[in-house]
Design an enzyme around this catalytic site. Sequence first.
Site, PDB file in Angstrom:
ATOM      1  N   HIS A 195       0.874  -1.156   0.043  1.00  0.00           N
ATOM      2  CA  HIS A 195       0.039  -0.042  -0.015  1.00  0.00           C
ATOM      3  C   HIS A 195       0.889   1.275   0.152  1.00  0.00           C
ATOM      4  O   HIS A 195       1.729   1.566   0.798  1.00  0.00           O
ATOM      5  CB  HIS A 195      -0.916  -0.143   1.315  1.00  0.00           C
ATOM      6  CG  HIS A 195      -1.758  -0.928   1.246  1.00  0.00           C
ATOM      7  ND1 HIS A 195      -2.003  -1.674   2.259  1.00  0.00           N
ATOM      8  CD2 HIS A 195      -2.597  -1.784   0.318  1.00  0.00           C
ATOM      9  CE1 HIS A 195      -3.321  -2.754   1.998  1.00  0.00           C
ATOM     10  NE2 HIS A 195      -3.483  -2.630   0.794  1.00  0.00           N
ATOM     11  N   HIS A 236       3.031  -3.240   7.126  1.00  0.00           N
ATOM     12  CA  HIS A 236       2.123  -2.339   7.021  1.00  0.00           C
ATOM     13  C   HIS A 236       2.166  -1.229   7.813  1.00  0.00           C
ATOM     14  O   HIS A 236       2.440  -1.639   9.011  1.00  0.00           O
ATOM     15  CB  HIS A 236       0.946  -3.061   6.806  1.00  0.00           C
ATOM     16  CG  HIS A 236       0.933  -3.786   5.371  1.00  0.00           C
ATOM     17  ND1 HIS A 236       0.120  -3.301   4.232  1.00  0.00           N
ATOM     18  CD2 HIS A 236       1.302  -5.062   4.973  1.00  0.00           C
ATOM     19  CE1 HIS A 236       0.137  -4.331   3.106  1.00  0.00           C
ATOM     20  NE2 HIS A 236       0.967  -5.233   3.708  1.00  0.00           N
ATOM     21  N   GLU A 289       1.836   3.737   3.102  1.00  0.00           N
ATOM     22  CA  GLU A 289       2.113   3.301   4.271  1.00  0.00           C
ATOM     23  C   GLU A 289       3.755   3.503   4.530  1.00  0.00           C
ATOM     24  O   GLU A 289       4.510   2.510   4.110  1.00  0.00           O
ATOM     25  CB  GLU A 289       1.730   1.770   4.477  1.00  0.00           C
ATOM     26  CG  GLU A 289       0.056   1.850   4.465  1.00  0.00           C
ATOM     27  CD  GLU A 289      -0.422   0.353   4.575  1.00  0.00           C
ATOM     28  OE1 GLU A 289       0.235  -0.485   4.503  1.00  0.00           O
ATOM     29  OE2 GLU A 289      -1.473   0.086   4.532  1.00  0.00           O
ATOM     30  N   GLU A 309       1.021  -5.071  11.005  1.00  0.00           N
ATOM     31  CA  GLU A 309       0.472  -3.881  11.224  1.00  0.00           C
ATOM     32  C   GLU A 309       1.075  -2.925  12.088  1.00  0.00           C
ATOM     33  O   GLU A 309       1.027  -3.394  13.257  1.00  0.00           O
ATOM     34  CB  GLU A 309      -1.063  -3.855  11.524  1.00  0.00           C
ATOM     35  CG  GLU A 309      -1.774  -4.593  10.174  1.00  0.00           C
ATOM     36  CD  GLU A 309      -1.909  -3.784   9.021  1.00  0.00           C
ATOM     37  OE1 GLU A 309      -1.860  -2.432   9.195  1.00  0.00           O
ATOM     38  OE2 GLU A 309      -2.332  -4.148   7.961  1.00  0.00           O
TER      39      GLU A 309
END
Length: 324
Positions: free
Chosen positions: A53, A148, A56, A211
Amino acid sequence: MQDFLALTLQGEQPATREGKQANFSWRWLGEGLLECTPHAQYDKAVVLSAGVHGNETAPIELLSHLCTVLFAGRLKLAVRLLLVLGNPYAMRQGKRYVHDDVNRMFCGGYKNLPVTEESKRAEVLEQTVATFFQESSSQAKRYHYDLHTAIRASLLPTFALFPYQTHSYDADLTASLEAADLDALVYHNAVGKTFTHFTSENFKAASATLELGKALPFGQNDLSQFASIDEVIRNVVSEQALPVRNKPKIRVFQVSDSLIKRDEEFHMNLSAEAPNFSTFTKGEIIATQPSGNYVVEQDQVWILFPNPNVKIGLRAGLVLTETI
């Protein structure tokens, strides 16, 4: 070797596409793709990816700094390493993605989408990773850390997701995530089209999606907040002992269900700013839609990645239960 991140953002190639450092050889495999192989024998082949992504940025900067210290000789590489900046097209625009979510394109998912820069990139990433693992020592254990940051706040700020797999989960991978002071581990209950599911399913790699906090533009990250995962990654690639965990025991969750948006009139009983790991209890309604409401049957559940704005037929959130 020039700055890995700068070259990728500028869409440029290094002056030379391969070379040798004191203890490893390297090859620029293409935009945002760098392979490093130790001169000495190795027993792990590790993929480190970020920027699947494009907005990020903190994990992208972590990999860029790792590359810098390896090439400066301040860290000795002890594993075969593939560094991946996943979606340069979106990175340059500061967007999560431009056309479609690349992290739903793997395991051949891109074949069912219109041909775009991002669908072509997913195919390149699959081919590059396949070649990397196939050309690595047959005795080397395979690992994949996909880094991420989240688009919303989280009651448990840092966590990892394991792809669904039928083979056992790797103890060394889990130990590294615990040492990185992550707050939680989440185990998927179904196959997916994520980057880590691709590497786990096809190459039996020990894979995890990490994450690591909130997505911010390049240059606005406080990388000291990522010191624990940065230290663990450096220790993994240099085969040094993992640091001691500084947080309470890591919490463990299992995905019990997915919230699927089946109708245009779909509403979630969460505010737009509700954090990840918001909870519902038995009998409460998580989501309403004409085809049927989602009512909690367990004593307590947690919601991950709530997003009522997805297209019809897509997942609007994950429902978790905690493993005690």
